[in-house]
Design an enzyme around this catalytic site. Sequence first.
Site, PDB file in Angstrom:
ATOM      1  N   LEU A 373       0.756  -1.330   0.119  1.00 52.85           N
ATOM      2  CA  LEU A 373       0.020   0.133   0.000  1.00 52.85           C
ATOM      3  C   LEU A 373       0.855   1.545   0.050  1.00 52.85           C
ATOM      4  O   LEU A 373       0.344   2.231  -0.424  1.00 52.85           O
ATOM      5  CB  LEU A 373      -0.835   0.037   1.216  1.00 52.85           C
ATOM      6  CG  LEU A 373      -1.988  -0.942   1.292  1.00 52.85           C
ATOM      7  CD1 LEU A 373      -2.781  -1.112   2.574  1.00 52.85           C
ATOM      8  CD2 LEU A 373      -3.105  -1.086   0.103  1.00 52.85           C
ATOM      9  N   GLY A 374       2.141   1.283   0.520  1.00 53.11           N
ATOM     10  CA  GLY A 374       2.735   2.231   0.565  1.00 53.11           C
ATOM     11  C   GLY A 374       4.250   2.211   1.186  1.00 53.11           C
ATOM     12  O   GLY A 374       4.246   1.070   1.862  1.00 53.11           O
ATOM     13  N   GLY A 376       6.914   4.119   4.161  1.00 53.34           N
ATOM     14  CA  GLY A 376       7.358   5.227   4.991  1.00 53.34           C
ATOM     15  C   GLY A 376       8.798   5.007   5.362  1.00 53.34           C
ATOM     16  O   GLY A 376       9.491   3.941   5.082  1.00 53.34           O
ATOM     17  N   GLY A 377       9.024   6.048   6.313  1.00 54.99           N
ATOM     18  CA  GLY A 377      10.407   5.688   7.098  1.00 54.99           C
ATOM     19  C   GLY A 377      10.518   4.531   8.084  1.00 54.99           C
ATOM     20  O   GLY A 377      11.451   4.141   8.275  1.00 54.99           O
ATOM     21  N   PHE A 378       9.383   4.147   8.420  1.00 52.56           N
ATOM     22  CA  PHE A 378       9.147   2.818   9.322  1.00 52.56           C
ATOM     23  C   PHE A 378       9.362   1.670   8.639  1.00 52.56           C
ATOM     24  O   PHE A 378       9.950   0.683   9.122  1.00 52.56           O
ATOM     25  CB  PHE A 378       8.060   2.894  10.079  1.00 52.56           C
ATOM     26  CG  PHE A 378       6.834   3.150   9.270  1.00 52.56           C
ATOM     27  CD1 PHE A 378       6.486   1.995   8.659  1.00 52.56           C
ATOM     28  CD2 PHE A 378       6.105   4.173   9.009  1.00 52.56           C
ATOM     29  CE1 PHE A 378       5.168   2.247   7.663  1.00 52.56           C
ATOM     30  CE2 PHE A 378       5.026   4.647   8.194  1.00 52.56           C
ATOM     31  CZ  PHE A 378       4.463   3.556   7.671  1.00 52.56           C
ATOM     32  N   GLY A 379       8.933   1.895   7.245  1.00 52.27           N
ATOM     33  CA  GLY A 379       8.964   0.700   6.298  1.00 52.27           C
ATOM     34  C   GLY A 379       7.822   0.340   5.617  1.00 52.27           C
ATOM     35  O   GLY A 379       6.900   1.392   5.702  1.00 52.27           O
ATOM     36  N   VAL A 381       3.832  -0.816   4.020  1.00 55.67           N
ATOM     37  CA  VAL A 381       2.606  -1.377   4.643  1.00 55.67           C
ATOM     38  C   VAL A 381       1.847  -2.313   3.543  1.00 55.67           C
ATOM     39  O   VAL A 381       2.131  -1.893   2.428  1.00 55.67           O
ATOM     40  CB  VAL A 381       1.733  -0.104   4.975  1.00 55.67           C
ATOM     41  CG1 VAL A 381       0.372  -0.461   5.426  1.00 55.67           C
ATOM     42  CG2 VAL A 381       2.364   0.912   6.069  1.00 55.67           C
ATOM     43  N   LYS A 395       1.901  -3.357   8.896  1.00 53.96           N
ATOM     44  CA  LYS A 395       2.821  -2.162   8.913  1.00 53.96           C
ATOM     45  C   LYS A 395       4.127  -3.241   9.384  1.00 53.96           C
ATOM     46  O   LYS A 395       4.180  -3.609  10.530  1.00 53.96           O
ATOM     47  CB  LYS A 395       2.641  -1.202   9.956  1.00 53.96           C
ATOM     48  CG  LYS A 395       3.929  -0.066  10.154  1.00 53.96           C
ATOM     49  CD  LYS A 395       3.073   0.769  11.130  1.00 53.96           C
ATOM     50  CE  LYS A 395       4.417   1.440  11.882  1.00 53.96           C
ATOM     51  NZ  LYS A 395       3.402   2.591  12.767  1.00 53.96           N
ATOM     52  N   ASP A 492       3.255  13.444  17.093  1.00 49.72           N
ATOM     53  CA  ASP A 492       3.604  13.014  15.588  1.00 49.72           C
ATOM     54  C   ASP A 492       2.243  13.134  14.879  1.00 49.72           C
ATOM     55  O   ASP A 492       1.983  12.464  13.863  1.00 49.72           O
ATOM     56  CB  ASP A 492       4.471  11.951  15.306  1.00 49.72           C
ATOM     57  CG  ASP A 492       5.110  11.946  13.862  1.00 49.72           C
ATOM     58  OD1 ASP A 492       5.413  12.934  13.500  1.00 49.72           O
ATOM     59  OD2 ASP A 492       5.423  10.929  13.443  1.00 49.72           O
TER      60      ASP A 492
END
Length: 700
Positions: A373-374, A376-379, A381, A395, A492
Amino acid sequence: MERSRIKARLNILYTFLHLLRSSSLPRSQISAMSTTGSLLLLAFLSYLTILTAQASVFSYTYCFNQKGNYTNSSMYQTNLDIVLSGLTSNTQIDYGFYNLSHGGQNPDGVSAIGLCRGDVKPNECRSCLKNASILVPNKCPNKKEAMGGYNECVLHYYSLGALESNTPICMKNVNNATDVDKFNQVVSDLLYKLREKAAAGDSLRKYAAANETGPDFLTIFGAVQCTPDLSQQDCSDCLVRATSEIPNCCSTKIGCRIIMPRCNVRFEIGRFFDPVPEDSPSPSPRFSTPTSASGGKSNESRSVIVIVVPIVVAILMLIAAVFIYFRKRKHKETSQPDEADQLDDEIKPTESLQLDFDTIRLATDNFSDANKLGQGGFGPVYKGKLYNGEDIAVKRLSMNSGQGDIEFKNEVILVAKLQHRNLVRLLGFCLERRERLLVYEFLPNKSLDYLLFDPTQRAQLDWEIRYKIIVGIARGLLYLHEDSRLRIIHRDLKTSNILLDEELNPKISDFGMARLFVVDQTQSNTSRIVGTYGYMAPEYLMQGQFSMKSDVFSFGVLVLEIISGKKNSATFHGENSHDCLISFAWKNWREGAASNIIDPVLSNGSRDEIMRCIHIGLLCVQENAADRPTMASISLMLSSHSLSLPLPSQPPFLTNNISLSEINSREYNSSEATRSSERRSNNSVEASKNEVSFTELYPR
């Protein structure tokens, strides 16, 4: 004879309880040990019930009606008779798996599979399958596919002209566990361990059996098995599928059996299998059952061992458990729990949400790019679908995401305890094999920034929807700050952390950076700045001070972004080429040109309502935290249009060209900060500093 032996074993337990009551131990200890002994007695009675049930052979069958029928004297029946009569004719096979096909790959071709439990001796296995070859066709007359057997074996036959079915059969114990959650947790851990071991088996046998101690001193026995022609991965996948059926079939039961054509899973509180040597693919002769006169003595001795040994072991475990219990109790009375103990105490209530890694891997099709799906900085999804048909969002934290185990547990603990329509719902988590996975409800409209900042997608966000989003975010924050039994500072809050459901209702997500406040706490300090630049309040950005008013500042930025359709990092033409959205909105509002702030696509929105929201947004971003309203006041301002609003003061003019290393150098070495910021930037979706979330893996 057998009845007298059982009676003698029961007398052991009664004598033990009598000795306890007549001893000189303190009454509290006697009461605790007597209660536990009574539970042991009940467990023993259940154990004897299972032994009795196992002594009587029972059978099961499942007829696959959807696979069609064959007619008598047809070619299919001929091929079926040939396969079933010759299935166990190969006496060289002594490890319990038989596979035979006849008739070729056509509608009349037949294949049969026979699988015996890993501890069953060869002669018993062949006898069991021969009986099943007669039983199953009689129970499922003229069915092209059927499955059935006994405790010791499973027979499955099917047409080679159709796909082999994968339907599970469920059989459950009629009795319920007393402590269901703890019982199920022990079963889950046991079956996971066995699944790994069985899947790693060789081409002769993929079988594993063991036991674990459960609640109330019960011993839980488990066994899993696959047909040995499966690969390690296919075996693991089959066992995951079988295990996933347990909650639907027998979630509260003390015993369960899931049988599939290629694998099976079983657990009981009584032993239902014999030991098997680890280094041999076939059962050892010393576990065989002789039929001679001496064999009768062997059976008798074995029965005595089966009954006596568990009692002796259980009594020893009982004494040890009581000793440990009172020792721990004394220790607790003389010591205070440290921070690590408190963290463990907080994570324990969420253990029921822990999911198996293989379950998530199958749900996401092995984390395929098609389900991504996408990023991000975390990893990344991923979208997934559980066996019950529920859509999920997974996630998956990358190793260099910056969110460590503390942040991960923080998010699990907080989100699991929070229940509100405007907060994303956590369905589960996984902390296994160095993997850190969070499983959320799936929200089809992605995040707010995906729609709000897209030139074409933003048109579907009319003012009515945007106002609903603003109000929903305010309600979610109010719940976090004041209405929940916890007081949470999100830290955040930004457009990418606002998810939208199918009706475009907002849900606040990503609590990895959140901090828990005690009820009467108003602010706190941190030595590491985390969050997203552009949404952070000045006192937090410059001094490390954060409070509920820090979230209010972020909310104000969100309101201005929702109204303008512009990112806070966007460049605005004015006196200062580095003006951000906050300064641009302030200057236009002060000069009476607030219409310049409004997104052009909002031509049909209520002008008074939009202007009021701009006013509220500017009140939220005031430089002095004390001048900002609380979320309770903001919710009242949004719901009551007759309430007069105070005039805002000039907000802080934070320019977009500020150096992130300059910010962090106030607290630690600037070179370290630069490396950290570069690392975060490389992991973010967009290179803009305004979109990068910063997390420092240090105590704070």
